[in-house]
Motif scaffolding. Sequence first.
Motif, PDB file in Angstrom:
ATOM      1  N   ILE A   2      10.554  10.261 -11.553  1.00  0.00           N
ATOM      2  CA  ILE A   2       9.607   9.287 -12.110  1.00  0.00           C
ATOM      3  C   ILE A   2       8.597   8.776 -11.091  1.00  0.00           C
ATOM      4  O   ILE A   2       7.697   8.020 -11.455  1.00  0.00           O
ATOM      5  N   SER A   3       8.715   9.168  -9.832  1.00  0.00           N
ATOM      6  CA  SER A   3       7.848   8.601  -8.796  1.00  0.00           C
ATOM      7  C   SER A   3       6.373   8.865  -9.064  1.00  0.00           C
ATOM      8  O   SER A   3       5.516   8.032  -8.729  1.00  0.00           O
ATOM      9  N   ASP A   4       6.060  10.008  -9.683  1.00  0.00           N
ATOM     10  CA  ASP A   4       4.657  10.325  -9.961  1.00  0.00           C
ATOM     11  C   ASP A   4       4.092   9.506 -11.116  1.00  0.00           C
ATOM     12  O   ASP A   4       2.891   9.607 -11.394  1.00  0.00           O
ATOM     13  N   CYS A   5       4.921   8.714 -11.780  1.00  0.00           N
ATOM     14  CA  CYS A   5       4.438   7.865 -12.876  1.00  0.00           C
ATOM     15  C   CYS A   5       3.736   6.614 -12.356  1.00  0.00           C
ATOM     16  O   CYS A   5       3.089   5.896 -13.139  1.00  0.00           O
ATOM     17  N   PHE A   6       3.863   6.325 -11.043  1.00  0.00           N
ATOM     18  CA  PHE A   6       3.337   5.088 -10.482  1.00  0.00           C
ATOM     19  C   PHE A   6       2.258   5.373  -9.445  1.00  0.00           C
ATOM     20  O   PHE A   6       2.357   6.324  -8.670  1.00  0.00           O
ATOM     21  N   MET A   7       1.240   4.518  -9.427  1.00  0.00           N
ATOM     22  CA  MET A   7       0.234   4.590  -8.381  1.00  0.00           C
ATOM     23  C   MET A   7       0.774   3.960  -7.100  1.00  0.00           C
ATOM     24  O   MET A   7       1.812   3.290  -7.108  1.00  0.00           O
ATOM     25  N   LYS A   8       0.091   4.180  -6.006  1.00  0.00           N
ATOM     26  CA  LYS A   8       0.492   3.580  -4.744  1.00  0.00           C
ATOM     27  C   LYS A   8       0.268   2.068  -4.782  1.00  0.00           C
ATOM     28  O   LYS A   8      -0.659   1.579  -5.429  1.00  0.00           O
ATOM     29  N   SER A   9       1.129   1.337  -4.100  1.00  0.00           N
ATOM     30  CA  SER A   9       0.998  -0.118  -4.058  1.00  0.00           C
ATOM     31  C   SER A   9      -0.200  -0.513  -3.206  1.00  0.00           C
ATOM     32  O   SER A   9      -0.721   0.284  -2.425  1.00  0.00           O
ATOM     33  N   ASN A  10      -0.632  -1.755  -3.363  1.00  0.00           N
ATOM     34  CA  ASN A  10      -1.735  -2.258  -2.539  1.00  0.00           C
ATOM     35  C   ASN A  10      -1.390  -2.200  -1.059  1.00  0.00           C
ATOM     36  O   ASN A  10      -2.231  -1.907  -0.212  1.00  0.00           O
ATOM     37  N   ARG A  11      -0.118  -2.482  -0.747  1.00  0.00           N
ATOM     38  CA  ARG A  11       0.313  -2.478   0.650  1.00  0.00           C
ATOM     39  C   ARG A  11       0.265  -1.064   1.223  1.00  0.00           C
ATOM     40  O   ARG A  11      -0.191  -0.851   2.342  1.00  0.00           O
ATOM     41  N   ALA A  12       0.711  -0.089   0.435  1.00  0.00           N
ATOM     42  CA  ALA A  12       0.697   1.300   0.892  1.00  0.00           C
ATOM     43  C   ALA A  12      -0.724   1.803   1.085  1.00  0.00           C
ATOM     44  O   ALA A  12      -0.975   2.714   1.868  1.00  0.00           O
ATOM     45  N   SER A  13      -1.668   1.179   0.357  1.00  0.00           N
ATOM     46  CA  SER A  13      -3.076   1.563   0.492  1.00  0.00           C
ATOM     47  C   SER A  13      -3.759   0.802   1.610  1.00  0.00           C
ATOM     48  O   SER A  13      -4.977   0.857   1.746  1.00  0.00           O
ATOM     49  N   ASN A  14      -2.954   0.022   2.377  1.00  0.00           N
ATOM     50  CA  ASN A  14      -3.462  -0.734   3.533  1.00  0.00           C
ATOM     51  C   ASN A  14      -4.501  -1.795   3.148  1.00  0.00           C
ATOM     52  O   ASN A  14      -5.416  -2.084   3.900  1.00  0.00           O
ATOM     53  N   VAL A  15      -4.337  -2.358   1.966  1.00  0.00           N
ATOM     54  CA  VAL A  15      -5.240  -3.417   1.533  1.00  0.00           C
ATOM     55  C   VAL A  15      -4.618  -4.757   1.892  1.00  0.00           C
ATOM     56  O   VAL A  15      -3.642  -5.194   1.294  1.00  0.00           O
ATOM     57  N   ARG A  16      -5.182  -5.405   2.911  1.00  0.00           N
ATOM     58  CA  ARG A  16      -4.710  -6.704   3.356  1.00  0.00           C
ATOM     59  C   ARG A  16      -3.208  -6.681   3.626  1.00  0.00           C
ATOM     60  O   ARG A  16      -2.480  -7.623   3.317  1.00  0.00           O
ATOM     61  N   MET A  17      -2.719  -5.591   4.172  1.00  0.00           N
ATOM     62  CA  MET A  17      -1.284  -5.456   4.401  1.00  0.00           C
ATOM     63  C   MET A  17      -0.769  -6.551   5.332  1.00  0.00           C
ATOM     64  O   MET A  17       0.352  -7.029   5.181  1.00  0.00           O
ATOM     65  N   HIS A  18      -1.610  -6.986   6.276  1.00  0.00           N
ATOM     66  CA  HIS A  18      -1.171  -7.982   7.242  1.00  0.00           C
ATOM     67  C   HIS A  18      -1.029  -9.356   6.604  1.00  0.00           C
ATOM     68  O   HIS A  18      -0.460 -10.264   7.210  1.00  0.00           O
ATOM     69  N   LEU A  19      -1.531  -9.533   5.360  1.00  0.00           N
ATOM     70  CA  LEU A  19      -1.412 -10.830   4.694  1.00  0.00           C
ATOM     71  C   LEU A  19      -0.251 -10.869   3.708  1.00  0.00           C
ATOM     72  O   LEU A  19      -0.032 -11.876   3.053  1.00  0.00           O
TER      73      LEU A  19
END
Length: 360
Positions: free
Chosen positions: A119-136
């Motif tokens: 089922i892993s391909d049913c989900f998009m990458k998380s915001n954190r995995a996309s390096n979007v404001r990961m430090h916050l």
Amino acid sequence: ESYGYVSDASLGPVRPTGSLAVKSEAFVFIHGFNCDIATALGRVAQTFSLGNMASHVVPFVFSYAGGAEFSYFQARAAFPEYGQDLASFLNELAKRFDEIHIVTHSCGAEFFFANWHDISDCFMKSNRASNVRMHLANNARWIPKARQAQGADRRLHLASLTMINPDVLQETVDELLPEIMECAEHFTAYSDSNDGALFWSGVVRRAIGWITAQGCHERKLFGRSVQPYYLERSHGQSMVHADANNGFRRRLSSTSAPGRAPHFDLHGPSLARARSQAMAAVLSARPYVPGDGTIDIIDCSNLDQNVHDLRHNYFMLNTQMVEDVCELVGQRQKAPFRSRLCQHGDGNVFSFLSPPGFLK
């Protein structure tokens, strides 16, 4: 068994309008052992009603052959056979929803892990995995929604993954959770160190290991662990850490370094500005949480109200627990900011603000 259905014709249309309209989000419950679909539907309905779940959350149940008293091992062995069915179900939900919350109970957790690669391909990458404001992420109060920039990706955004009394081996969680958190925005485990069903599950697993010559060592179950368990990213990879020796120290996390007191300019031109700085620091400061802030462990070991002796299947009966689950899913609020919880020292383990049952 008895089943009840409500026809669409008997329900009036409910359409939120104006600026207060909230897009619907899917809630999928995966039940545990010895639970038929009618019972699972009743538990979800009771959770939504008793916890006053937000109206934009739409419940679903994914049911499988959960087995009975003498078919526990046969049922567990068949878990991987449902992978394609679960993937098909999730792909259908993706046609109607952008956000999904998955909640499992008992061996529903092992069911989820057993089928993750299907089922892993049913989900998009998380915001954190996309390096979007990961430090916050550590300081964020709310679980974020999918980014609009990912609009071309029509897969589901796994907003939260919640496991209640999870009957799954610790080693399985350690192995697969970092990969799952590449897609999941937030993970919460409701654990109980006094869970009698999980105790006997561990005993049976140990006995089976002895019979099958796999060793008679203790099988550590994730649902009985209430120690800090958090995620950190190093060299581009996510790793989980368990800290059994974390002391009960209190630190504040704010814009300053952990453990360092914030500095206020009391000699500036305006005393009002200094007061404003101090108040902002107090409101933003909170107990330090290790890791990236995406994992919360909720210790249910001291809950007594509406909890039976086995302490395994009370999540839809205890008012504090159902309200906390509804606050997590419906309001997307992380544990450090939920009103019914208090933190254990420096860790990401939280307990309910609940009096013991012997108090009258």
